[in-house]
Design an enzyme around this catalytic site. Sequence first.
Site, mmCIF file in Angstrom:
data_model
loop_
_atom_site.group_PDB
_atom_site.id
_atom_site.type_symbol
_atom_site.label_atom_id
_atom_site.label_comp_id
_atom_site.label_asym_id
_atom_site.label_seq_id
_atom_site.Cartn_x
_atom_site.Cartn_y
_atom_site.Cartn_z
ATOM 1 N N LYS A 42 0.863 -1.184 0.000
ATOM 2 C CA LYS A 42 0.000 0.000 0.000
ATOM 3 C C LYS A 42 0.899 1.234 0.000
ATOM 4 O O LYS A 42 1.934 1.248 0.676
ATOM 5 C CB LYS A 42 -0.866 0.018 1.264
ATOM 6 C CG LYS A 42 -1.859 -1.120 1.328
ATOM 7 C CD LYS A 42 -3.090 -0.836 0.497
ATOM 8 C CE LYS A 42 -4.100 -1.961 0.608
ATOM 9 N NZ LYS A 42 -5.226 -1.802 -0.296
ATOM 10 N N LYS A 143 -13.344 -7.364 -7.612
ATOM 11 C CA LYS A 143 -13.665 -7.955 -6.313
ATOM 12 C C LYS A 143 -15.126 -8.351 -6.354
ATOM 13 O O LYS A 143 -15.986 -7.502 -6.619
ATOM 14 C CB LYS A 143 -13.454 -6.929 -5.197
ATOM 15 C CG LYS A 143 -11.993 -6.575 -4.972
ATOM 16 C CD LYS A 143 -11.879 -5.453 -3.953
ATOM 17 C CE LYS A 143 -10.430 -5.124 -3.679
ATOM 18 N NZ LYS A 143 -10.283 -3.810 -3.037
#
Length: 250
Positions: A42, A143
């Site tokens: 991240k 997703k």
Amino acid sequence: MLGAPSGKIASGLAVGIYDSIDELLDRIARYLKDGYKRVKIKIAPGWDFEPLVEVRMRFGEKLPLMVDANGAYNFDEHFDLLCSLEEFGLMMIEQPFAADALEESAELSHSIETPICLDESADSLTTLNKIIKQHAAKILNIKVQRVGGLWNAKRMHDRAHEAGLKCWLGTMPELGIASTQALAIATLPGFVFPTDIEASSRWFVDDIIDPPITITSKGFIDLPSNGSKHYSTNPEKLERYIIQKKEFSR
Ligand SMILES: [Mg+2]
């Protein structure tokens, strides 16, 4: 039902933002030895260039590496910085700008070689069509939960694949029940990058499926093939952890 063949899925390691770069490096080192096929870290303003320098120094140029910004940057302020990430040879930069900043994403995508991946931006077939039309990304993170279920995920995969976008299967906090269904869809031909679905043991002390999801030493999740063993819910564990029960009759 999904038209997905059985097979094996490459699995990637996802790590978050830590208090120190040493902690980040330790975390990557600890899990990378389990065999994962790539590392996703991240990034956010103030936590991008330096950690990437260190990760490359410690794990080498060949480590398949990508970054996910979760929309943390804004175009005017951070465009040059994002361009400078080019030197790290990343597989992709995921969701650099806010979900609705498709024009900005397209401009960054045209300015650098590193492919741009969109995640939060692609919440429906309608927005996917906008992404395709505006050339806002080269890669799509699908997703199942974000797009509203398996059928939508399959339709978005089909559309992206047809339009030449490469896909990979992301994940949200979920139990093994959801992960195994998502793994089935990840065998479709457009999913060409490692999935974020990791071994059950990475997140759970005691997931409620049998067998647990495991990673081979080469970094793959082997799906049980048709006719042999399947993943199933462990009824005793389900009973042990259940907090509310509703029964429906026809
Ligand atoms: Mg993401």
